[in-house]
Scaffold this motif. Structure first.
Motif, short mmCIF file in Angstrom:
data_model
loop_
_atom_site.label_atom_id
_atom_site.label_comp_id
_atom_site.label_asym_id
_atom_site.label_seq_id
_atom_site.Cartn_x
_atom_site.Cartn_y
_atom_site.Cartn_z
N ARG A 172 -4.10 8.41 -3.06
CA ARG A 172 -4.67 7.80 -1.75
C ARG A 172 -6.17 8.43 -1.34
N GLN B 274 0.75 0.97 -11.71
CA GLN B 274 0.56 2.68 -11.70
C GLN B 274 1.32 3.16 -13.13
N PRO C 257 0.97 -1.40 -0.10
CA PRO C 257 0.12 0.03 0.11
C PRO C 257 0.69 1.41 0.02
N ILE D 29 1.29 2.90 -3.59
CA ILE D 29 0.30 3.86 -4.04
C ILE D 29 0.77 5.26 -4.08
N GLU E 224 -7.10 3.82 -5.20
CA GLU E 224 -6.70 3.18 -4.27
C GLU E 224 -7.21 2.06 -3.64
N ARG F 262 -5.90 -1.85 -3.73
CA ARG F 262 -5.86 -2.58 -2.71
C ARG F 262 -6.78 -3.82 -2.77
#
Length: 184
Positions: free
Chosen positions: A22, A180, A14, A17, A27, A31
């Motif tokens: 976020r 990403q 996490p 990210i 996000e 997750r």
């Protein structure tokens, strides 16, 4: 947009990210998919996902979390009304455009003969019908490069819907994870 100027950023924890993603539905998407996070319950969709129709890709997300539009290469051109519906009626606030590795819409012209032969064999078309169909439509669906195309499509939709968070992502078929994309 030059592919060499786009960072592909793994999301292995996490903490990977990007800060600007976020506390957003993007996000949550990463997750759920990458970390098998426990599903929350959703009454309404929080986002729209545009992704390829490829059968090798399945997102791990909860029911009611997202509208999903699947089209070759994640190409949502000519699907803007559906996108607008998800925004106007569905109330989504974010869009993820997910390209993927090994995409059949990359190098589509190289598969012309196979495409034509497949329509003749499997659909009962004449060779001439299949050739005309390919000639008429293939240029609309060839995406060139999956990473560049996802970024360009996200940029295009972001300009159309300036109040929404529109983000390009990459699904690697090799490991079934989301990455990403960050144009420099």
């Amino acid at each position: 947009m030059n592919v060499d100027e786009i960072q592909i950023i793994p999301v292995e924890s996490p903490a990977d990210i990007l800060p600007e993603l976020r506390n957003t539905p993007i996000e949550s998407l990463m997750r759920y998919h990458n970390f098998d996070e426990s599903f929350r319950s959703y009454e309404f969709a929080e986002m729209l996902v545009g992704m390829c129709m490829d059968n090798r890709k399945q997102l791990r997300i909860p029911d009611n979390f997202a509208y999903i539009l699947r089209a070759g290469g994640g190409n949502l051109r000519k699907n803007e009304f559906k996108v607008s519906y998800a925004i106007a009626i569905g109330g989504v606030k974010a869009i993820a455009i997910i390209g993927h590795t090994q995409c059949g819409m990359v190098g589509l012209l190289e598969r012309k003969d196979r495409f034509i032969a497949g329509l003749v064999e499997h659909a009962g078309w004449s060779k001439e019908q299949a050739e005309e169909h390919f000639a008429t439509h293939s240029n609309n669906y060839e995406i060139g490069n999956e990473v560049r195309f996802a970024c360009e499509e996200a940029q295009r939709l972001g300009a159309m819907y300036p109040k929404l968070l529109v983000v390009p992502l990459l699904y690697k078929v090799e490991d079934s994870k989301l990455y990403q994309l960050k144009p420099e």
